[in-house]
Design a protein around this motif. Sequence first.
Motif, PDB file in Angstrom:
ATOM      1  N   GLY A 122     -20.321  22.261 -49.320  1.00  0.00           N
ATOM      2  CA  GLY A 122     -18.870  22.371 -49.366  1.00  0.00           C
ATOM      3  C   GLY A 122     -18.254  22.532 -47.986  1.00  0.00           C
ATOM      4  O   GLY A 122     -18.883  23.031 -47.048  1.00  0.00           O
ATOM      5  N   ARG A 123     -17.010  22.086 -47.878  1.00  0.00           N
ATOM      6  CA  ARG A 123     -16.272  22.268 -46.627  1.00  0.00           C
ATOM      7  C   ARG A 123     -16.144  23.765 -46.365  1.00  0.00           C
ATOM      8  O   ARG A 123     -15.703  24.520 -47.216  1.00  0.00           O
ATOM      9  CB  ARG A 123     -14.900  21.618 -46.723  1.00  0.00           C
ATOM     10  N   ALA A 124     -16.520  24.203 -45.169  1.00  0.00           N
ATOM     11  CA  ALA A 124     -16.597  25.628 -44.874  1.00  0.00           C
ATOM     12  C   ALA A 124     -15.476  26.082 -43.954  1.00  0.00           C
ATOM     13  O   ALA A 124     -14.996  25.327 -43.112  1.00  0.00           O
ATOM     14  CB  ALA A 124     -17.945  25.969 -44.244  1.00  0.00           C
ATOM     15  N   LEU A 136     -25.256  23.865 -45.357  1.00  0.00           N
ATOM     16  CA  LEU A 136     -24.245  24.521 -44.532  1.00  0.00           C
ATOM     17  C   LEU A 136     -24.934  25.194 -43.349  1.00  0.00           C
ATOM     18  O   LEU A 136     -25.836  26.007 -43.532  1.00  0.00           O
ATOM     19  CB  LEU A 136     -23.496  25.557 -45.372  1.00  0.00           C
ATOM     20  N   ALA A 159     -21.211  21.096 -42.314  1.00  0.00           N
ATOM     21  CA  ALA A 159     -21.933  20.830 -43.556  1.00  0.00           C
ATOM     22  C   ALA A 159     -22.397  19.387 -43.586  1.00  0.00           C
ATOM     23  O   ALA A 159     -21.639  18.470 -43.279  1.00  0.00           O
ATOM     24  CB  ALA A 159     -21.039  21.116 -44.759  1.00  0.00           C
ATOM     25  N   THR A 189     -16.499  28.704 -48.648  1.00  0.00           N
ATOM     26  CA  THR A 189     -16.834  27.297 -48.857  1.00  0.00           C
ATOM     27  C   THR A 189     -16.105  26.772 -50.081  1.00  0.00           C
ATOM     28  O   THR A 189     -16.081  27.417 -51.132  1.00  0.00           O
ATOM     29  CB  THR A 189     -18.350  27.103 -49.045  1.00  0.00           C
ATOM     30  N   ASN A 247     -25.715  24.158 -50.195  1.00  0.00           N
ATOM     31  CA  ASN A 247     -24.255  24.168 -50.193  1.00  0.00           C
ATOM     32  C   ASN A 247     -23.747  23.102 -49.231  1.00  0.00           C
ATOM     33  O   ASN A 247     -24.020  23.140 -48.039  1.00  0.00           O
ATOM     34  CB  ASN A 247     -23.729  25.552 -49.780  1.00  0.00           C
TER      35      ASN A 247
END
Length: 316
Positions: free
Chosen positions: A200-202, A173, A168, A215, A198
Amino acid sequence: GFPASTVYGGRMAVLVAGGPTAALFRANVARPRLASDYTESLVSASSLHRGELFVVGGRLVFVHGDASHDLHYVAATVAEPTGPADWRSHVIVNLVSPGVERAFGVVGDRFMVAYMNAAGALRLTRATTATPSSPGDWETHTVTMTSGAYSLGVQVVDEGGRPVIVFATDDGLSFARATTPTPAASSDWAIHVVDAGNYGRALAMRLTTGWGLFTSGDPAEYRTSTAAIPAATSDWSAPEPVTYAPVVVEGGIEHMGRPWVAWYEGPDAESGTFVARPPDAPLPDPRGLYWAREALQSDVVLSRGSYFGGRAPYLL
């Protein structure tokens, strides 16, 4: 000290670093409950930094960084190590600067390190042999260049012997899949953006029928691929909310045909660890309440040693 764990030979193995020495604890029984259920052996007579424990080529391997940002590969030379003489160490790569996002993975029988550097380059360092013993046994190349302005999360996953990297950045993402088991250049990768909005940490999970992506964020979301090998944004389902609490995703697996995910949750995303999974008959609840939740340990700040490495000791 800092514990790192894995399953080796069907038994739990825990390597504790961070103290004046580093030691390995091997379980003597399938379900250890007491300290006497473990056998201790010395790995290093000097201190090792916090790291992660793996099984590569049937041998235990401990990977850790140091104050100079070098990554060290500490591998057992025998199946049953009993002391420092049974371990060998060498430097894999220098990550140049602190705070670099990195992820470890075993793909086929090769160890790999994926990381995002400060210049926005997503790079992969790959062992060229199943038993690397020197810095010359590693190959490093740039997978792709990103905007470099923001990076949160990188993960490397095994897809039938080929590495997949989920990452990300400001670009959103993204999903990178190697087109060969031995990628050596950016031309050996097929990359697409899963969700441009997006960051966010995935967490990527290899499912029986494709891929699942969880995520972190507010809300935390889950989506699945509509193709066995996704190649474009259109190959992913619309995201479904799982929880509206701030979370830090830790890891996940497919179990009984369903995704199970572990995360930290709370005001600072550190107050506990939870597991979520869709129950047998999910309801069309837009708030994501059809994901069952079980508190493994609440109101306790758990170790975040696996946070930057993208592994999940609570599930794996």
